[in-house]
Design a protein around this motif. Structure first.
Motif, PDB file in Angstrom:
ATOM      1  N   MET A   2      40.616  72.345  58.483  1.00 16.05           N
ATOM      2  CA  MET A   2      40.127  72.282  59.853  1.00 16.05           C
ATOM      3  C   MET A   2      39.844  70.834  60.247  1.00 16.05           C
ATOM      4  SD  MET A   2      37.651  75.649  59.901  1.00 16.05           S
ATOM      5  CE  MET A   2      37.135  75.523  58.193  1.00 16.05           C
ATOM      6  N   GLU A   3      39.930  70.555  61.540  1.00 17.79           N
ATOM      7  CA  GLU A   3      39.738  69.200  62.043  1.00 17.79           C
ATOM      8  C   GLU A   3      38.260  68.851  62.200  1.00 17.79           C
ATOM      9  OE1 GLU A   3      42.005  66.847  62.635  1.00 17.79           O
ATOM     10  OE2 GLU A   3      43.520  68.169  61.786  1.00 17.79           O
ATOM     11  N   GLY A   4      37.425  69.404  61.372  1.00 19.84           N
ATOM     12  CA  GLY A   4      35.993  69.193  61.490  1.00 19.84           C
ATOM     13  C   GLY A   4      35.511  67.923  60.802  1.00 19.84           C
ATOM     14  N   LYS A   5      34.381  67.389  61.315  1.00 15.46           N
ATOM     15  CA  LYS A   5      33.744  66.217  60.715  1.00 15.46           C
ATOM     16  C   LYS A   5      32.403  66.641  60.146  1.00 15.46           C
ATOM     17  CE  LYS A   5      35.948  62.928  63.877  1.00 15.46           C
ATOM     18  NZ  LYS A   5      35.720  61.855  64.869  1.00 15.46           N
ATOM     19  N   ILE A   6      32.219  66.412  58.839  1.00 21.59           N
ATOM     20  CA  ILE A   6      31.013  66.848  58.142  1.00 21.59           C
ATOM     21  C   ILE A   6      30.249  65.628  57.637  1.00 21.59           C
ATOM     22  CG2 ILE A   6      30.077  68.348  56.350  1.00 21.59           C
ATOM     23  CD1 ILE A   6      31.794  69.820  58.377  1.00 21.59           C
ATOM     24  N   LEU A   7      28.928  65.626  57.787  1.00 24.30           N
ATOM     25  CA  LEU A   7      28.064  64.578  57.256  1.00 24.30           C
ATOM     26  C   LEU A   7      27.061  65.217  56.307  1.00 24.30           C
ATOM     27  CD1 LEU A   7      26.903  61.682  57.193  1.00 24.30           C
ATOM     28  CD2 LEU A   7      25.500  62.323  59.185  1.00 24.30           C
ATOM     29  N   VAL A   8      26.999  64.698  55.071  1.00 26.01           N
ATOM     30  CA  VAL A   8      26.056  65.204  54.071  1.00 26.01           C
ATOM     31  C   VAL A   8      24.975  64.146  53.847  1.00 26.01           C
ATOM     32  CG1 VAL A   8      25.775  66.165  51.753  1.00 26.01           C
ATOM     33  CG2 VAL A   8      27.963  66.422  52.964  1.00 26.01           C
ATOM     34  N   VAL A   9      23.711  64.546  53.961  1.00 26.69           N
ATOM     35  CA  VAL A   9      22.578  63.634  53.777  1.00 26.69           C
ATOM     36  C   VAL A   9      21.710  64.170  52.639  1.00 26.69           C
ATOM     37  CG1 VAL A   9      20.673  62.435  54.883  1.00 26.69           C
ATOM     38  CG2 VAL A   9      22.629  63.179  56.267  1.00 26.69           C
ATOM     39  N   ASP A  10      21.734  63.468  51.499  1.00 26.58           N
ATOM     40  CA  ASP A  10      20.961  63.907  50.322  1.00 26.58           C
ATOM     41  C   ASP A  10      20.720  62.696  49.425  1.00 26.58           C
ATOM     42  OD1 ASP A  10      20.227  65.185  47.731  1.00 26.58           O
ATOM     43  OD2 ASP A  10      20.745  67.027  48.801  1.00 26.58           O
ATOM     44  N   ASP A  11      19.511  62.578  48.844  1.00 25.79           N
ATOM     45  CA  ASP A  11      19.213  61.426  47.992  1.00 25.79           C
ATOM     46  C   ASP A  11      19.769  61.578  46.584  1.00 25.79           C
ATOM     47  OD1 ASP A  11      17.477  63.496  47.425  1.00 25.79           O
ATOM     48  OD2 ASP A  11      15.789  62.186  46.950  1.00 25.79           O
ATOM     49  N   ASN A  12      20.286  62.766  46.271  1.00 27.14           N
ATOM     50  CA  ASN A  12      20.878  63.021  44.962  1.00 27.14           C
ATOM     51  C   ASN A  12      22.379  62.750  45.049  1.00 27.14           C
ATOM     52  OD1 ASN A  12      21.985  64.158  42.613  1.00 27.14           O
ATOM     53  ND2 ASN A  12      20.285  65.613  42.431  1.00 27.14           N
ATOM     54  N   ILE A  33      25.571  60.240  53.068  1.00 23.05           N
ATOM     55  CA  ILE A  33      24.470  59.285  53.180  1.00 23.05           C
ATOM     56  C   ILE A  33      23.415  59.667  52.141  1.00 23.05           C
ATOM     57  CG2 ILE A  33      22.542  58.499  54.623  1.00 23.05           C
ATOM     58  CD1 ILE A  33      24.255  58.898  57.060  1.00 23.05           C
ATOM     59  N   SER A  34      22.961  58.665  51.371  1.00 26.72           N
ATOM     60  CA  SER A  34      21.933  58.960  50.365  1.00 26.72           C
ATOM     61  C   SER A  34      20.530  58.616  50.870  1.00 26.72           C
ATOM     62  CB  SER A  34      22.219  58.176  49.073  1.00 26.72           C
ATOM     63  OG  SER A  34      22.240  56.773  49.331  1.00 26.72           O
ATOM     64  N   ASN A  35      20.454  57.827  51.931  1.00 17.14           N
ATOM     65  CA  ASN A  35      19.163  57.440  52.495  1.00 17.14           C
ATOM     66  C   ASN A  35      19.078  57.936  53.931  1.00 17.14           C
ATOM     67  OD1 ASN A  35      16.905  56.176  53.571  1.00 17.14           O
ATOM     68  ND2 ASN A  35      17.277  54.230  52.538  1.00 17.14           N
ATOM     69  N   PHE A  57      13.062  64.047  50.342  1.00 15.69           N
ATOM     70  CA  PHE A  57      13.662  62.799  49.888  1.00 15.69           C
ATOM     71  C   PHE A  57      12.725  61.974  49.009  1.00 15.69           C
ATOM     72  CE2 PHE A  57      15.952  63.989  53.710  1.00 15.69           C
ATOM     73  CZ  PHE A  57      17.272  63.792  53.341  1.00 15.69           C
ATOM     74  N   SER A  58      11.446  62.190  49.101  1.00 16.62           N
ATOM     75  CA  SER A  58      10.485  61.427  48.286  1.00 16.62           C
ATOM     76  C   SER A  58      10.153  62.193  47.017  1.00 16.62           C
ATOM     77  CB  SER A  58       9.189  61.168  49.081  1.00 16.62           C
ATOM     78  OG  SER A  58       9.481  60.445  50.259  1.00 16.62           O
ATOM     79  N   ALA A  59      10.041  61.458  45.896  1.00 15.39           N
ATOM     80  CA  ALA A  59       9.747  62.079  44.604  1.00 15.39           C
ATOM     81  C   ALA A  59       8.405  62.800  44.650  1.00 15.39           C
ATOM     82  CB  ALA A  59       9.742  61.023  43.508  1.00 15.39           C
ATOM     83  N   GLY A  60       8.411  64.007  44.135  1.00 12.28           N
ATOM     84  CA  GLY A  60       7.176  64.782  44.045  1.00 12.28           C
ATOM     85  C   GLY A  60       6.745  65.448  45.337  1.00 12.28           C
ATOM     86  N   VAL A  61       7.525  65.285  46.409  1.00 12.62           N
ATOM     87  CA  VAL A  61       7.176  65.902  47.694  1.00 12.62           C
ATOM     88  C   VAL A  61       8.144  67.050  47.967  1.00 12.62           C
ATOM     89  CG1 VAL A  61       6.958  65.552  50.184  1.00 12.62           C
ATOM     90  CG2 VAL A  61       6.299  63.725  48.595  1.00 12.62           C
ATOM     91  N   ASN A  62       7.590  68.253  48.130  1.00  8.80           N
ATOM     92  CA  ASN A  62       8.429  69.443  48.313  1.00  8.80           C
ATOM     93  C   ASN A  62       8.063  70.225  49.582  1.00  8.80           C
ATOM     94  OD1 ASN A  62       9.653  68.921  45.772  1.00  8.80           O
ATOM     95  ND2 ASN A  62       7.897  69.897  44.747  1.00  8.80           N
ATOM     96  N   GLY A  64       9.092  69.792  52.677  1.00  8.74           N
ATOM     97  CA  GLY A  64      10.175  69.944  53.642  1.00  8.74           C
ATOM     98  C   GLY A  64       9.934  69.214  54.949  1.00  8.74           C
ATOM     99  N   ASN A  65       8.789  68.543  55.071  1.00  2.69           N
ATOM    100  CA  ASN A  65       8.460  67.862  56.337  1.00  2.69           C
ATOM    101  C   ASN A  65       9.428  66.723  56.658  1.00  2.69           C
ATOM    102  OD1 ASN A  65       6.299  69.528  56.908  1.00  2.69           O
ATOM    103  ND2 ASN A  65       4.817  68.222  55.839  1.00  2.69           N
ATOM    104  N   GLU A  66       9.900  66.059  55.603  1.00  2.96           N
ATOM    105  CA  GLU A  66      10.848  64.963  55.828  1.00  2.96           C
ATOM    106  C   GLU A  66      12.130  65.492  56.478  1.00  2.96           C
ATOM    107  OE1 GLU A  66      10.455  61.669  52.455  1.00  2.96           O
ATOM    108  OE2 GLU A  66      10.595  63.682  51.616  1.00  2.96           O
ATOM    109  N   GLY A  67      12.601  66.595  55.925  1.00  6.07           N
ATOM    110  CA  GLY A  67      13.820  67.199  56.483  1.00  6.07           C
ATOM    111  C   GLY A  67      13.627  67.635  57.925  1.00  6.07           C
ATOM    112  N   LEU A  68      12.458  68.220  58.217  1.00  6.18           N
ATOM    113  CA  LEU A  68      12.180  68.664  59.589  1.00  6.18           C
ATOM    114  C   LEU A  68      12.127  67.467  60.545  1.00  6.18           C
ATOM    115  CD1 LEU A  68       9.438  71.384  58.951  1.00  6.18           C
ATOM    116  CD2 LEU A  68      11.831  71.752  59.573  1.00  6.18           C
ATOM    117  N   TYR A  69      11.578  66.346  60.047  1.00  6.63           N
ATOM    118  CA  TYR A  69      11.513  65.139  60.880  1.00  6.63           C
ATOM    119  C   TYR A  69      12.926  64.665  61.226  1.00  6.63           C
ATOM    120  CZ  TYR A  69      11.148  60.216  62.121  1.00  6.63           C
ATOM    121  OH  TYR A  69      11.295  59.009  62.770  1.00  6.63           O
TER     122      TYR A  69
END
Length: 456
Positions: A2-12, A33-35, A57-62, A64-69
């Motif tokens: 498919m002619e789709g454009k996908i962006l993956v954002v993950d620090d891993n 993107i890793s950052n 994205f921050s170590a020890g933080v689970n 989900g607020n970062e993702g929501l931001y």
């Protein structure tokens, strides 16, 4: 693919590599993107179809607020881009919150490849549909702007005209039905368009319907639409004028020409704000601003049994009487100058002007055809004139309605035109009565007048 454009954002970075491999055979463009801070500066974010966004994205933080931001930030910059949230710490409350903030879906790590691809595909198809809808809405908006463009102007500053425009401005703010009355050629449709132009419905469509030109057997189809096969020539489903004007303004010109049977059907649609297409039983609600116009005396037609009294009450919440040109004083010369410039430019005859005697002739004439007759008169004068000064002899004016029919040689068309003018004058513009006097149907009379106007 498919002619789709996908962006993956993950620090891993392992996750980024795995998803790039998984998705590269399905979509034409995969970016990673890793950052998450890079999201703000990512080029053409609005062109991305689907963003796969980690929630922590921050170590020890689970939490989900970062993702929501970052979900909110993406939606600010690219509201139509589909966003799928990813997390290893699933919770119903977190998923619900993400969906409320605009996420398309929620994926738990580790994922099942088939389910993952199905989720991304669904988000991509949603994004594709939204883009198509957005394009269609833009096209619709552009089309409405083109349709609603004023091709004519309301010109003049006489007290009679100013009074009408002041009333129009007051009425436009409401949604009440309006009946515009006035002689042929006074500009009733211009007033109707002005009503729409300054009303709350101005960004919706203005649909004009010439009721005098609709035959009785096609009345329902034209106004209410029809289904394919509902009659001989119904080759496709088609919406009627009421549906076309939904949300906007419906202008019914020459409403006095409707038969009593057609009036009854129109009354039902206006009262119930619902129409039914020919060949269907499904009621379709419609939301329109109704504006009607006539050159006849509807009150007299009600007395004569030619027009329904209940329909008159429905369409006549606010009456607006457009003045005859002969009652507008110097507006005659203002309009004459406007049309002189218009047709001088059109026919490349620059520098024309009207002399004082000719202006006096224009001012003294009764203008039974009003602004339309003045327009045709100026165009004819510009075409036929031989010098730069338009003299009285350059203006060919029709006989006044009050004058007897000339006894000199006349063409058949000229005699017919004079007979029609005299008949309408004798009956105060009542088409039905004039047609009866002439021994023709109201439809035939209307068609003859239209032909004369077009040839004028």
């Amino acid at each position: 693919m498919m002619e789709g454009k996908i962006l993956v954002v993950d620090d891993n970075k392992s996750v980024l590599s795995a998803l790039e491999i998984l998705l590269q055979f399905e979509y034409s463009s995969i970016a990673t993107i890793s950052n998450p801070n890079q999201i703000s500066s990512f080029p053409d974010l609005s062109q991305i179809d689907v963003v796969l966004l980690d929630m922590n994205f921050s170590a020890g933080v689970n939490t989900g607020n970062e993702g929501l931001y970052w979900l909110k930030e993406i939606k600010k910059k690219a509201p139509l881009t589909a966003v799928i949230m990813m997390t290893a710490y699933g919770a119903v409350e977190l998923a619900v919150q993400a969906l409320k903030e605009g996420a398309s879906d929620f994926i738990l790590k580790p994922w099942n490849n088939d389910k993952f691809l199905a989720t991304v595909r669904a988000a991509y198809m949603l994004r594709k549909s939204q883009k198509e809808i957005s394009k269609l809405k833009q096209k619709e908006s552009n089309l409405k702007q083109v349709i609603n463009q004023d091709k004519n102007y309301i010109i003049g500053n006489s007290k009679a005209l100013t009074t009408v425009l002041n009333l129009t401005n007051k009425v436009a703010k409401t949604d009440v039905n309006v009946l515009i009355t006035g002689e042929n050629g006074t500009g009733k449709e211009l007033i109707a368009r002005q009503l729409h132009k300054i009303s709350p419905r101005q960004n919706e469509i203005f649909v004009s319907v010439d009721m005098g030109s609709i035959s009785e057997n096609l009345f329902e189809s034209e106004l209410f639409g029809h289904l394919k096969g509902s009659f001989t020539d119904a080759k496709d489903d088609r919406a009627g004028k009421f549906e076309a004007a939904n949300g906007g303004t419906l202008f019914l010109d020459e409403i006095g020409n409707l038969s009593l049977q057609m009036q009854a059907k129109l009354l039902s649609a206006i009262q119930n704000k619902v129409i039914v297409r020919v060949g269907s039983n499904k009621p379709i609600p419609v939301d329109i601003r109704l504006v009607c116009a006539t050159n006849g005396n509807l009150e007299q037609m009600v007395k004569d049994g030619l027009f329904r009294e209940d329909l008159l009450y429905r369409i006549n919440t606010i009456p607006i009487q457009v003045p005859a040109l002969r009652d507008r004083g110097d507006d005659i010369l203002i309009l004459a100058d406007f049309y002189l410039k218009k047709y001088s430019a059109k026919y490349a005859k620059h520098g024309l002007r009207i002399n004082d005697i000719a202006e006096e002739k224009l001012m003294q004439y009764a203008w039974p055809g009003n602004v339309r007759e003045l327009q045709h008169t100026l165009e004819r004068a510009v075409i036929l004139c031989e010098g730069n000064i338009l003299k009285p002899t350059d203006f060919i004016l029709n006989a006044k309605p009050s004058q007897p029919m000339p006894t000199g040689p006349q063409t058949l068309e000229e005699m017919e035109q004079i007979m029609i003018v005299n008949a309408l004058h004798s009956h105060d513009g009542n088409y039905s009565a004039a047609a009866a006097q002439l021994g023709i149907s109201r439809q035939t009379l209307y068609n003859k007048i239209k032909k004369q106007d077009n040839n004028g």
